[in-house]
Motif scaffolding. Structure first.
Motif, PDB file in Angstrom:
ATOM      1  N   LYS A  40       0.830  -1.202   0.000  1.00 27.01           N
ATOM      2  CA  LYS A  40       0.000   0.000   0.000  1.00 27.01           C
ATOM      3  C   LYS A  40       0.870   1.260   0.000  1.00 27.01           C
ATOM      4  O   LYS A  40       0.577   2.238  -0.687  1.00 27.01           O
ATOM      5  CB  LYS A  40      -0.931   0.000   1.212  1.00 27.01           C
ATOM      6  N   GLU A  41       1.929   1.226   0.787  1.00 24.65           N
ATOM      7  CA  GLU A  41       2.835   2.381   0.836  1.00 24.65           C
ATOM      8  C   GLU A  41       3.549   2.555  -0.499  1.00 24.65           C
ATOM      9  O   GLU A  41       3.753   3.684  -0.958  1.00 24.65           O
ATOM     10  CB  GLU A  41       3.860   2.196   1.958  1.00 24.65           C
ATOM     11  N   ASP A  60       1.887   6.902  -6.711  1.00 24.08           N
ATOM     12  CA  ASP A  60       0.852   7.903  -6.955  1.00 24.08           C
ATOM     13  C   ASP A  60       1.375   9.305  -6.642  1.00 24.08           C
ATOM     14  O   ASP A  60       1.076  10.269  -7.360  1.00 24.08           O
ATOM     15  CB  ASP A  60      -0.372   7.589  -6.094  1.00 24.08           C
ATOM     16  N   ARG A  61       2.173   9.414  -5.604  1.00 25.23           N
ATOM     17  CA  ARG A  61       2.709  10.710  -5.200  1.00 25.23           C
ATOM     18  C   ARG A  61       3.617  11.307  -6.270  1.00 25.23           C
ATOM     19  O   ARG A  61       3.638  12.522  -6.471  1.00 25.23           O
ATOM     20  CB  ARG A  61       3.493  10.555  -3.888  1.00 25.23           C
ATOM     21  N   SER A  80       1.198   4.149  -2.852  1.00 27.14           N
ATOM     22  CA  SER A  80       1.045   5.549  -2.484  1.00 27.14           C
ATOM     23  C   SER A  80       2.223   6.375  -2.979  1.00 27.14           C
ATOM     24  O   SER A  80       2.050   7.513  -3.442  1.00 27.14           O
ATOM     25  CB  SER A  80       0.918   5.685  -0.966  1.00 27.14           C
TER      26      SER A  80
END
Length: 355
Positions: free
Chosen positions: A132-133, A139-140, A136
């Motif tokens: 998940k990280e 996506d960042r 993320s």
């Protein structure tokens, strides 16, 4: 105290019986928290080798590589650390974005596993939490559909997306210092602007210090706070960004600026390149290494290594003891016959190349 202090860093290549090549020859600069520092120069000037020496990525015993000087990060002397201690710092406190993402990423391992590996090594994450990280992070940095991209291999991503993946890996542990080595090479102008804007946002949001390595002064014009111009392994000019663009003093810096295309130039007007190549140089012990290519060369240029001076101290004759370079501040340059202040280019040039 500065976050990073590099003092008299030197790197020499050469085995016994072979000619010694001084790739880095007494480089000194500092980086404060949240500051963006540029290392600028042509290929072969020692920029990337400087970064590799700081990161402890150069071969060690028996390789013919000799590293000298100091590189202090938050009070720790990096050049004296063993490999295990350095591995703990790399990725966690200091991270690097390499020049070629296709050769920097493992071609047979999915992107997700490579990002998760960083999270597991330095942040102790595993399983769903790490995935998940990782999504993320992708996506960042602007990678669309990050969950799907985690399963893809480097060759399935475009050049810009591979570079973004490398940046995601570099910032995964929120390092205090990020080194970007030519991160926009081989990217088109649109993607280049996006990558530079991404780096700028990361520095602004997290307060991370950034060392930007590039050969293009146009790239650093809107990004760096301080710029160090390197030639033949030495810093030949250093100044705050606007000061450097408005009043360059070293002829090499003037040549780099003169080679930048201008939007207001007359149609058909030719650029003014620096004559010769980076191989046309003198050993610093014999004089200014840039002298064979310099239009402002005078007899004093061949009298030994020019001292790094500033406008306050003025040029220092070679027979006198040079000033303490660490005590100098502001605009500094290594030249006995510098370009007069404000001669070329003008302040308008800065405004033209600054995004």
């Amino acid at each position: 105290m500065s976050l990073m202090e590099v003092s008299d860093l030197s790197v020499r290549f050469g085995r016994r019986g072979q000619r010694v090549v001084r790739a880095v020859d007494g480089v000194s600069f500092t980086v404060d928290s949240g500051e963006v520092v540029g290392l600028v120069g042509e290929s072969g000037c020692g920029k990337s080798v400087t970064a590799l020496a700081i990161m402890g990525l150069l071969p060690r015993t028996g390789s013919g590589v000799r590293v000298g000087g100091r590189a202090t990060f938050d009070g720790m002397e990096l050049l004296q650390l063993d490999q295990r201690s350095m591995r703990d710092i790399r990725g966690r406190d200091i991270a690097m974005v390499f020049q070629d993402p296709l050769s920097s990423l493992n071609p047979v391992v999915p992107i997700g596993i490579q990002v998760v590996e960083v999270l597991a090594r330095h942040r102790g994450m595993s399983g769903d939490e790490a995935r998940k990280e990782a999504a993320s992070l992708l996506d960042r940095v602007g990678i669309p559909d990050p969950t799907r991209r985690l399963k893809e291999y480097p060759h399935q991503l475009s050049g810009g997306m591979r570079q973004r993946a490398l940046i995601a890996m570099a910032v995964a542990c929120q390092p205090r210092l990020l080194i970007a080595d030519e991160p926009t090479t081989a990217l088109d102008v649109t993607i280049q602007a996006q990558i530079l804007e991404l780096l700028k946002d990361l520095v602004r949001e997290s307060g991370t210090a950034l060392i930007m390595i590039t050969h293009d002064l146009g790239v650093v014009a809107g990004l760096c706070d301080t710029i160090n111009v390197l030639y033949a392994g030495k810093v030949v000019e250093t100044a705050e960004r606007r000061e450097l663009f408005a009043k360059p003093r070293h002829p090499y810096t003037v040549g780099l600026l003169a080679s930048i295309p201008r939007l207001d130039a007359v149609r058909g007007e030719k650029l003014t390149p620096i004559r010769g190549s980076v191989r046309d140089l003198l050993p610093w012990a014999e004089g200014c290494a840039f002298a064979p290519r310099c239009d402002r060369r005078v007899e004093e240029c061949l009298g030994g290594t020019p001292a790094l001076t500033d406008d306050r101290s003025g040029p220092v004759p070679h027979q006198r003891r040079p000033p303490d370079e660490s005590a100098l501040s502001g605009h500094r340059y290594r030249c006995v016959n510098p370009t007069p202040p404000g001669a070329v280019p003008t302040q308008e040039t800065l405004e033209e190349v600054t995004p």
